[in-house]
Enzyme design. Structure first.
Site, PDB file in Angstrom:
ATOM      1  N   HIS A   1       0.810  -1.226   0.000  1.00  0.00           N
ATOM      2  CA  HIS A   1       0.000   0.000   0.000  1.00  0.00           C
ATOM      3  C   HIS A   1       0.838   1.268   0.000  1.00  0.00           C
ATOM      4  CE1 HIS A   1      -3.196  -2.904   0.751  1.00  0.00           C
ATOM      5  NE2 HIS A   1      -3.849  -2.072  -0.023  1.00  0.00           N
TER       6      HIS A   1
ATOM      7  N   GLU B   1     -11.990 -10.461  -4.597  1.00  0.00           N
ATOM      8  CA  GLU B   1     -10.539 -10.534  -4.402  1.00  0.00           C
ATOM      9  C   GLU B   1     -10.124 -11.785  -3.646  1.00  0.00           C
ATOM     10  OE1 GLU B   1      -9.265  -6.975  -2.334  1.00  0.00           O
ATOM     11  OE2 GLU B   1     -10.990  -6.997  -1.000  1.00  0.00           O
TER      12      GLU B   1
ATOM     13  N   ASP C   1      -5.122  -8.378  -4.380  1.00  0.00           N
ATOM     14  CA  ASP C   1      -5.326  -9.484  -3.449  1.00  0.00           C
ATOM     15  C   ASP C   1      -5.677 -10.780  -4.169  1.00  0.00           C
ATOM     16  OD1 ASP C   1      -4.829  -8.584  -0.808  1.00  0.00           O
ATOM     17  OD2 ASP C   1      -6.530  -7.245  -1.023  1.00  0.00           O
TER      18      ASP C   1
ATOM     19  N   CYS D   1     -10.254  -2.778 -10.093  1.00  0.00           N
ATOM     20  CA  CYS D   1      -9.656  -1.659  -9.366  1.00  0.00           C
ATOM     21  C   CYS D   1      -8.273  -2.004  -8.805  1.00  0.00           C
ATOM     22  CB  CYS D   1     -10.574  -1.157  -8.262  1.00  0.00           C
ATOM     23  SG  CYS D   1     -10.914  -2.386  -7.002  1.00  0.00           S
TER      24      CYS D   1
HETATM   25  C1  PEP Z   1      -6.955  -5.075  -4.531  1.00  0.00           C
HETATM   26  O1  PEP Z   1      -6.790  -5.963  -3.697  1.00  0.00           O
HETATM   27  O2  PEP Z   1      -6.710  -5.207  -5.749  1.00  0.00           O
HETATM   28  C2  PEP Z   1      -7.461  -3.761  -4.126  1.00  0.00           C
HETATM   29  C3  PEP Z   1      -7.807  -2.854  -5.011  1.00  0.00           C
HETATM   30  O3  PEP Z   1      -7.513  -3.492  -2.797  1.00  0.00           O
HETATM   31  P1  PEP Z   1      -6.239  -3.177  -1.895  1.00  0.00           P
HETATM   32  O4  PEP Z   1      -5.041  -2.994  -2.793  1.00  0.00           O
HETATM   33  O5  PEP Z   1      -6.562  -1.951  -1.108  1.00  0.00           O
HETATM   34  O6  PEP Z   1      -6.128  -4.389  -1.040  1.00  0.00           O
HETATM   35 MG    MG Z   2      -7.640  -5.758  -1.746  1.00  0.00          MG
END
Ligand code: PEP
Ligand code: MG
Length: 586
Positions: free
Chosen positions: A199, A440, A464, A511
């Protein structure tokens, strides 16, 4: 700052995580390891060692009191309470007496003795049944680290107060470190660990800050004060770059600028393929501060509002009013475009660190919707704030990490109860608010027909999904080579999810980070994704790419690669498709 240890140019290689080139001074930020020196002392040195100890305690006391005041002013007395506990630990008489006794019996230096005693306390508290006492381990750990830094005379780094033009070099940068970073002074970052979808890397990409991760031992090779160049395109760090090298990078920067200017010149045009198929390009944001950029990039709304950012910046669980103001600001900034607000996805690498609420740093543990269903009061506060913000625009709500239908239904039950509460109070909200789920977790992909039937929309979190599907930790640099978005299993799963959504007439968006990568964007389009949600800084390139491909060719590409078993061959095909579309800008 220390002087550069090595005037020779030295090149180190890592993983290119966030594009761009930065040249500045290294600030080495060490949190985990602290090398505590150990040496013998003689009788004559005892007093001097104890004096050193007293001085370090005074320095540490002033430091903790300073942080306490700052937090009390910015976040209130409640939040500052933790530092009162730290002061008590620092001045605990029993502990201090034990340190001086240890010094006299062992005849070792004071930092060695202090560390031994602190570690004994930590082991003792860790073995306690009482949860309150077990939690004191973190306090002793924090205080002893501060005191040892002062004793050893190490330069302390406050990420919130960086010098201008800093490049942070660290073992790792957690999202809560990232929330503290002084973003105006930060030019780039380099970490020993981490993968492309951690992140803090996602944050770097959204801020257009170059980053290189997975360096293994950058913190051992780079010293604070070293001149370093971070090449986030190639994943290279140059320590003490020569004039020649800087000149070459200057020329490359001019070329890259031309490329970016070309992409930017199409930004107000529709995201439409040459044969007339449109796709909606939306923004991933972490807070209202990113909306200006999202709008400048002509994002058609927010496809993923990662609400954890608010909690991380707050260092705890903010009240409904604080959350509501932030959601409303994003919704208002988005105008007529939709905003998909994802409920709290705490856990994994995003731990809030609130002393009253247990975090879980495991990706497979008490994370996201599991945490929210287990902490209903926190969940309800957020749902109230989101619902109230829906009175100001087109808001949709999305649950992260749904693994089965019962979880979805349980979340909806809480959501319905919160709606009723607001109705009873006469608070305005959108009665027709849409509810969606992130896909996910592999189990959600397998039951996609059932999930699609009970949701208004779906959004694939590939960051994920890939880690769970291939069983490869997205943060672990030792298995980065296995984290493969082009793995045939990933491609088949993506296609099955999109097909499942289509069969039920439920729109599907992507996303995860691959949505911002033209190598994969064509594939996702060919599979029939309804929208892509990405970091807005990557939007111009993806839009340019979409405007230079044929949808029919993207579909043919899917039909071809879905048959292949070798991911290297798949990447080759996807790359060729990308290169053909981007031409000289590939
Ligand atoms: C993902 O897992 O692709 C996602 C968009 O959520 P995050 O990266 O916040 O886990
Ligand atoms: Mg995620």
């Amino acid at each position: 700052m220390s002087e550069p240890h090595n005037k020779e140019e030295l090149i180190l290689e890592g993983i290119a995580a966030s594009p761009g080139v930065a040249h500045g001074r290294a600030v080495v930020y060490l949190q985990k390891q602290l090398d505590v020196p150990c040496f013998d002392i003689n009788e004559d040195q005892i007093d001097a060692e104890l004096e050193r100890f007293d001085k370090a305690i005074l320095e540490t006391r002033a430091e903790i009191a300073g942080v306490r005041d700052k937090i009390a002013q910015s976040l209130g007395e409640g939040e500052a309470g933790i530092f009162d506990a730290h002061l008590l630990v620092l001045e605990d008489n029993a502990l201090l007496e034990e340190v001086s006794a240890e010094l006299k019996t062992s005849m070792k230096n004071i930092e060695f003795c202090y560390n031994n005693v602190a570690q004994r306390y930590i082991s003792f508290f860790r073995s306690m049944e009482d949860e309150y006492l077990r939690e004191r381990v973190a306090d002793i750990g924090d205080v002893s680290r501060r005191l040892l830094h002062n004793l050893i005379g190490m330069q302390k780094v406050n990420l919130g107060e960086l010098a201008a033009e800093s490049i942070v070099v660290s073992e790792d940068i957690s999202p809560s470190d990232a929330a503290d970073l002084d973003r105006n002074k930060l030019l780039g970052f380099v970490t020993d660990c981490g993968g492309k979808t951690s992140h803090s890397v996602i944050m770097a990409r959204s801020l257009r800050i170059p980053a290189v991760v997975g360096m293994h031992d950058a913190t051992k090779k780079i010293l604070s004060g070293d001149h370093i160049l971070v090449d986030g395109h190639e994943g290279i760090i140059v320590i003490n770059p020569t004039e020649d090298r800087l000149f070459k990078y200057g020329k490359l920067a001019t070329e890259r600028k031309k490329r970016d200017d070309t992409f930017n010149s199409f930004i107000s045009e529709p995201a439409q393929t040459l044969d007339g198929v449109s796709i909606s390009l939306m923004a991933n944001v972490e807070g209202a501060q990113e909306m200006e950029q999202a709008k400048a990039m002509h994002a058609e709304g927010v496809g993923l509002f990662r609400t954890e950012g608010i909690f991380l910046r707050h260092h705890g669980y903010p009240p409904e009013s604080v959350q509501y103001e932030e959601y409303r600001a994003v919704v208002e900034a988005s105008g007529e475009h939709p905003v998909i607000i994802r409920t709290l996805d705490v856990g994994g690498d995003k731990t809030i660190g609130d002393e009253n609420v247990k975090d879980d740093s495991s990706f497979m543990g008490f994370r996201a919707i599991r945490f929210c269903l287990g902490n209903e009061a926190i969940f309800k506060t957020q749902l109230r704030a989101i619902l109230r913000s829906s009175a100001h625009g087109d808001v949709k709500i999305m649950y992260p990490m749904i693994s089965g239908i019962m979880e979805l239904r349980m979340a909806n039950k809480v959501f319905d109860a919160v709606k009723q509460e607001l109705r009873d109070e006469g608070q305005a909200f959108d009665e027709a608010i849409e509810v969606g789920a992130m896909v996910e977790v592999p189990s959600a992909a397998v039951i996609i027909d059932q999930l699609a039937a009970e949701t208004d929309f779906l959004s694939i979190g590939t960051n994920d999904l890939i880690q769970y599907l291939i069983a490869v930790d997205r943060l672990n640099d030792q298995v980065t080579h296995l984290y493969d978005p082009a793995h045939p299993a990933v491609l088949r799963t993506l296609k099955a999810i999109i097909d499942g959504g289509k069969a039920a007439n439920t729109p599907v968006s992507i996303c995860g980070e691959i949505a911002g990568d033209p190598t994969f964007a064509g594939l996702l389009l060919g599979m029939g994704a309804d929208s892509l949600s990405l970091t807005s800084s990557l939007l111009p390139e993806v839009k340019y790419f979409i405007r230079h491909i044929n949808h029919a060719e993207a579909e043919a590409l899917v039909a071809e690669v879905i048959q292949l078993s070798d991911s290297a061959e798949i990447v080759k095909k996807l790359e060729a498709f990308r290169q053909k579309a981007l031409g000289k800008f590939a």
